[in-house]
Design an enzyme around this catalytic site. Structure first.
Site, mmCIF file in Angstrom:
data_model
loop_
_atom_site.group_PDB
_atom_site.id
_atom_site.type_symbol
_atom_site.label_atom_id
_atom_site.label_comp_id
_atom_site.label_asym_id
_atom_site.label_seq_id
_atom_site.Cartn_x
_atom_site.Cartn_y
_atom_site.Cartn_z
ATOM 1 N N GLU A 11 0.815 -1.213 0.000
ATOM 2 C CA GLU A 11 0.000 0.000 0.000
ATOM 3 C C GLU A 11 0.853 1.270 0.000
ATOM 4 O O GLU A 11 0.421 2.309 -0.498
ATOM 5 C CB GLU A 11 -0.957 0.019 1.202
ATOM 6 C CG GLU A 11 -2.080 -1.010 1.121
ATOM 7 C CD GLU A 11 -1.668 -2.383 1.630
ATOM 8 O OE1 GLU A 11 -0.474 -2.591 1.946
ATOM 9 O OE2 GLU A 11 -2.540 -3.262 1.717
ATOM 10 N N LYS A 61 -17.289 -1.142 6.089
ATOM 11 C CA LYS A 61 -17.752 -2.070 5.050
ATOM 12 C C LYS A 61 -19.278 -2.030 4.892
ATOM 13 O O LYS A 61 -19.786 -2.129 3.776
ATOM 14 C CB LYS A 61 -17.293 -3.491 5.402
ATOM 15 C CG LYS A 61 -17.371 -4.447 4.221
ATOM 16 C CD LYS A 61 -16.648 -5.735 4.513
ATOM 17 C CE LYS A 61 -16.721 -6.680 3.319
ATOM 18 N NZ LYS A 61 -16.035 -7.954 3.595
ATOM 19 N N MET A 63 24.376 9.533 2.087
ATOM 20 C CA MET A 63 24.223 10.812 2.779
ATOM 21 C C MET A 63 24.488 10.640 4.274
ATOM 22 O O MET A 63 25.123 11.493 4.910
ATOM 23 C CB MET A 63 22.823 11.387 2.548
ATOM 24 C CG MET A 63 22.656 12.808 3.067
ATOM 25 S SD MET A 63 23.769 13.974 2.261
ATOM 26 C CE MET A 63 22.743 14.551 0.905
ATOM 27 N N PHE A 69 -10.909 -7.800 13.588
ATOM 28 C CA PHE A 69 -9.838 -8.218 12.678
ATOM 29 C C PHE A 69 -9.519 -7.094 11.687
ATOM 30 O O PHE A 69 -10.410 -6.525 11.080
ATOM 31 C CB PHE A 69 -10.268 -9.489 11.928
ATOM 32 C CG PHE A 69 -9.262 -9.923 10.898
ATOM 33 C CD1 PHE A 69 -8.013 -10.403 11.276
ATOM 34 C CD2 PHE A 69 -9.560 -9.840 9.547
ATOM 35 C CE1 PHE A 69 -7.081 -10.783 10.329
ATOM 36 C CE2 PHE A 69 -8.626 -10.226 8.591
ATOM 37 C CZ PHE A 69 -7.387 -10.703 8.987
ATOM 38 N N GLN A 70 -8.266 -6.793 11.547
ATOM 39 C CA GLN A 70 -7.767 -5.738 10.663
ATOM 40 C C GLN A 70 -8.412 -4.384 10.949
ATOM 41 O O GLN A 70 -8.725 -3.627 10.042
ATOM 42 C CB GLN A 70 -7.926 -6.123 9.184
ATOM 43 C CG GLN A 70 -6.962 -7.255 8.792
ATOM 44 C CD GLN A 70 -6.778 -7.436 7.307
ATOM 45 O OE1 GLN A 70 -7.676 -7.133 6.533
ATOM 46 N NE2 GLN A 70 -5.633 -7.958 6.913
#
Lengths: 159, 597
Positions: free
Chosen positions: B58, B170, B489, B120-121
């Site tokens: 993602e 959802k 760097m 969940f999630q």
């Protein structure tokens, strides 16, 4: 420097957290925060009190002013305004001494069960401190809750 | 329509032609709605109207959307699932906020009734993103979904652009709803502030005050930031600078906002800015800041920035930027393009003239005496020579994205940027791993242009999974990895400020074969370059390849980025290195890091 900041905020999920988060992320401890609905159901008024240097607080106000939920934000510190704080306390002790204290401060008795009284007082933060001191002298303060400051500008007087 | 159908309809109405995202349980209704929309509305050429590009994760999806936005100026969109999908999006959302990039991230969320139960999630997206995004919506009332989506796009693109996150449970995605076609949320505070800023015009008195200050100046300098690019104000900036003969320095984010090949261009200033740009800032007597925010990488020590400036003027769309770091003598809060057009017209009307020939001669001398340079007869490949070759072969006509580190600064210093939106870099956040996914997004936005990701070996490792995304979609993205076997760097800082203790920045014992990795991910053109004599031929071959190409360049591991204004140092204390003459005594590198990290 003590800053009193007044915010009109749209009632949205997470809106309050976003405002409080902006102050917290700068390491500013919010001394007090009151929130309640305004005459417009979709809008809440927040009153924040913070201690901090003027330049940083000004920058936080500017950053807060960019939040989408914020309708209006302003600092009341340098404006003519009225501040009030609510105290409710449960105190145990001699009735007469407590009633005398309430009379002296124009405070109210809300409930009394045996030796315990629940009392209410509103005033400026300093006045609430003074009332609490007097109450402690009159009895044993078992617990108390303070609301934090609600503030509003004084009415505009037109000549 | 379902809530999910409404999401997709609004994405289509917004004119999007590509979406980026990774699926998961809580966003599946939207993914299904995308599939059905594409099946039901094929384009005339048979292609899908809303192709959904699937990255490795993602973070990649959101950086692709951000790259799309940076290259096109339009809002980029990513669709991610709840919990880990949404939290993977945090870094690009914050990155886009820091660089003012318009992005909309649609997150699936667990059903309304399950929010707050550690389902969940589940993750508290509105709280997490609230601190990172321009705005976050949690849609708990399905009837507000349509208005919320449309408002999200409005907020993302308007005013100072930024990322907006919409968290959609959802059950809201599955709710049966009626599509109204026009509603937006009131967001009245935002709209009234926006209206005030966007309609703000410069009065004659304000213009007169500006020209009085400019007229009193003998050495004026324009300091242009990313706001020039965001506001589409590069045309007005060019016209203004030319009309009054004012030299222009840009910030890292302002690169491309002013043609670097223009005679008035003094290129980038700041920590790794051109020496002549920094010296010009030291010497000028009037600073005109345009869409620039006096970032610490530019200003260093605020009290000693532009020490000879008798006045500073500033135009910005964000009131919070006025006087934030430096007090300003004149300012305007409003759209940059309109402000510059107005000042130009006013200046023309009053016949404003100023003889700046002495200043021009001075600036030309600075450019000549302190020109960018590096070791040109080294046995090992110098990274600056690679960037110069890419610039020469493309004639500076490519979109360049970068990771973060030395390679990013070399690309900023040695490439010509004639137009805005050809330079895509993580400026404020400094997010390693930005370059490759941003290049992918940019290639979707600008299929007509060559897109080159100039990356470092450490940076590209961060999102190397996206190499496969390049080949999966057959994108002709060109990936250059400047390999110096480490976090260059960081090593440069460790060398200067930590007595050469290369704690965890040396990757020389790492086993990755980048060429095999690229080949494994389907790159047909994947080569390693380690001979300085083959730079031009190899890069020409690489850029000419018709399809995805990967070039690893083994560079001098000791090459440093110069000039360098050390943290907490002034421009006069700038270290210009062995190849750029300094006019001041450079500051001795201290053995200890300073407070400015």
């Amino acid at each position: 420097m003590r800053h009193t900041i007044s915010i009109l905020l749209q009632n949205e999920a997470g809106a309050l957290a976003r405002v409080a988060g902006l102050f917290a992320s700068r390491g500013y401890n919010i001394e007090s925060l009151t929130v309640a609905a305004t005459p417009d159901d979709d809008v809440s008024r927040l009153t924040l009190v913070v201690f901090g240097d003027d330049a940083t607080v000004e920058q936080i106000i500017k950053q807060s002013a960019k939040l989408v939920d914020v309708i209006e934000i302003g600092e009341l510190t340098r404006k003519e305004h009225v501040e009030r704080e609510l105290l409710v306390a449960r105190v145990e002790g001699d009735e007469a001494a407590i009633d005398a204290c309430l009379d002296r401060f124009s405070a109210r008795l809300l409930q009394r069960e045996g030796p315990q009284s629940v009392v209410e007082y509103t005033g400026s933060a300093d006045a609430v401190d003074r009332f609490l001191d007097a109450l402690r002298a009159a009895g044993d303060v078992a617990d108390h809750a303070r609301s934090g400051i609600a503030a509003i500008e004084r009415p505009l007087v037109t000549a | 329509m379902t809530g999910a159908d409404i999401v997709v309809q609004i994405l289509a109405d917004e004119g999007l032609d590509v979406l980026f995202g990774y699926s998961g349980g809580a966003i599946l209704p939207v993914y299904d709605a995308v599939f059905r929309f594409n099946a039901e509305h094929p384009r005339d050429d048979g292609n899908e109207p809303l192709p959904l590009i699937v990255p490795a994760n993602e973070q990649g999806a959101c950086f692709m959307a951000a790259g799309y936005a940076r290259a096109s100026g339009r809002v980029g969109v990513a669709l991610v699932t709840s919990g880990p999908g949404a939290t993977n999006a945090v870094t690009p959302v914050r990155d886009s906020m820091a660089d003012s990039i318009p992005l909309v991230v649609v997150c699936g969320q667990v059903p309304t009734g399950a929010i707050g139960t550690d389902a969940f999630q589940e993750a508290p997206v509105s709280q997490i993103m609230g601190a990172c995004a321009k705005h976050v919506f949690l849609v708990t009332d399905a009837s507000t979904l349509e208005a919320t989506l449309r408002t999200a796009f409005h907020i993302a693109r308007s005013g100072r652009p930024g990322p907006v996150v919409i968290d959609i449970p959802k059950d809201v995605q599955n709710a049966p709803l009626i599509f109204e076609g026009s509603r937006e949320l009131p967001v009245r505070g935002y709209r009234s502030r926006l209206h005030a800023v966007e309609s703000a015009t410069l009065t004659d008195a304000a213009c007169a005050a500006f020209f009085a200050t400019l007229g009193a100046s003998e050495r004026p300098l324009i300091y242009a930031g990313g706001g020039i690019v965001s506001a589409g104000a590069s045309g007005p900036l060019r016209d203004f600078a030319h009309a009054f003969g004012i030299p222009v320095v840009t910030t890292l984010m302002g690169i491309g906002g002013f043609d670097t090949t223009d005679p008035l261009a003094l290129h980038m200033l700041g920590m790794h800015g051109a020496a002549y740009a920094n010296y010009a800032m030291d010497d000028c007597d009037f600073v005109f800041a345009l869409g620039a925010r006096f970032d610490d990488r530019v200003v260093g020590v605020p009290d000693q920035f532009a020490p000879r400036a008798r006045a500073i003027a500033q135009v910005d769309i964000d009131p919070a930027e006025i006087g934030k770091v430096k007090a300003v003598d004149w300012h305007h809060v409003g759209s940059l393009d309109q402000a510059l057009d107005r000042l130009l017209a006013y200046g023309a009307r009053i016949g404003f003239r100023r003889d700046l020939s002495a200043w021009h001669a001075h600036v030309a001398g600075l450019k000549r005496h302190h020109a960018m340079n590096f070791s040109r007869d080294s046995d090992s490949i110098q990274p600056c020579a690679v960037i110069e070759a890419i610039n020469r072969i493309t004639n500076g006509r490519a979109i360049i994205s970068t990771g973060v580190g030395q390679h990013q600064m070399w690309a900023a210093q040695y490439f010509d940027f004639r137009e805005p939106r050809h330079w895509l870099t993580s400026g404020s956040m400094g997010t390693m791993g930005f370059g490759l996914p941003a290049a992918i997004g940019a290639q979707f936005a600008r299929p007509d242009l060559t897109v080159i990701d100039i990356d470092g070996d450490a940076s590209i490792r961060m999102n190397i999974g996206e190499l496969e995304t390049v080949t999966t979609y057959g994108l002709p993205v060109k990936v250059v990895v400047l390999n110096n076997s480490g976090d260059g760097m960081v090593r440069q800082w460790q060398k200067l400020f930590f007595k050469g203790r290369f704690s965890a920045s040396d990757k020389s014992l790492h086993k990755k074969d980048f060429i095999k990795a690229a080949q494994a991910d389907g790159f047909e053109w994947a080569q390693r370059l380690d001979d300085p004599r083959a730079i031009d031929a190899t890069i020409a071959d690489f850029l000419a390849f018709d399809g995805p190409a990967f070039l690893e360049v083994v560079i001098d591991p000791d090459a440093g980025v110069y000039p360098m204004v050390g943290p907490g140092a002034t421009y006069a204390q700038m270290i210009t290195g062995d190849w750029i003459p300094s006019r001041d005594t450079p500051v001795e590198a201290t053995g200890q890091p300073t407070g400015m990290f």
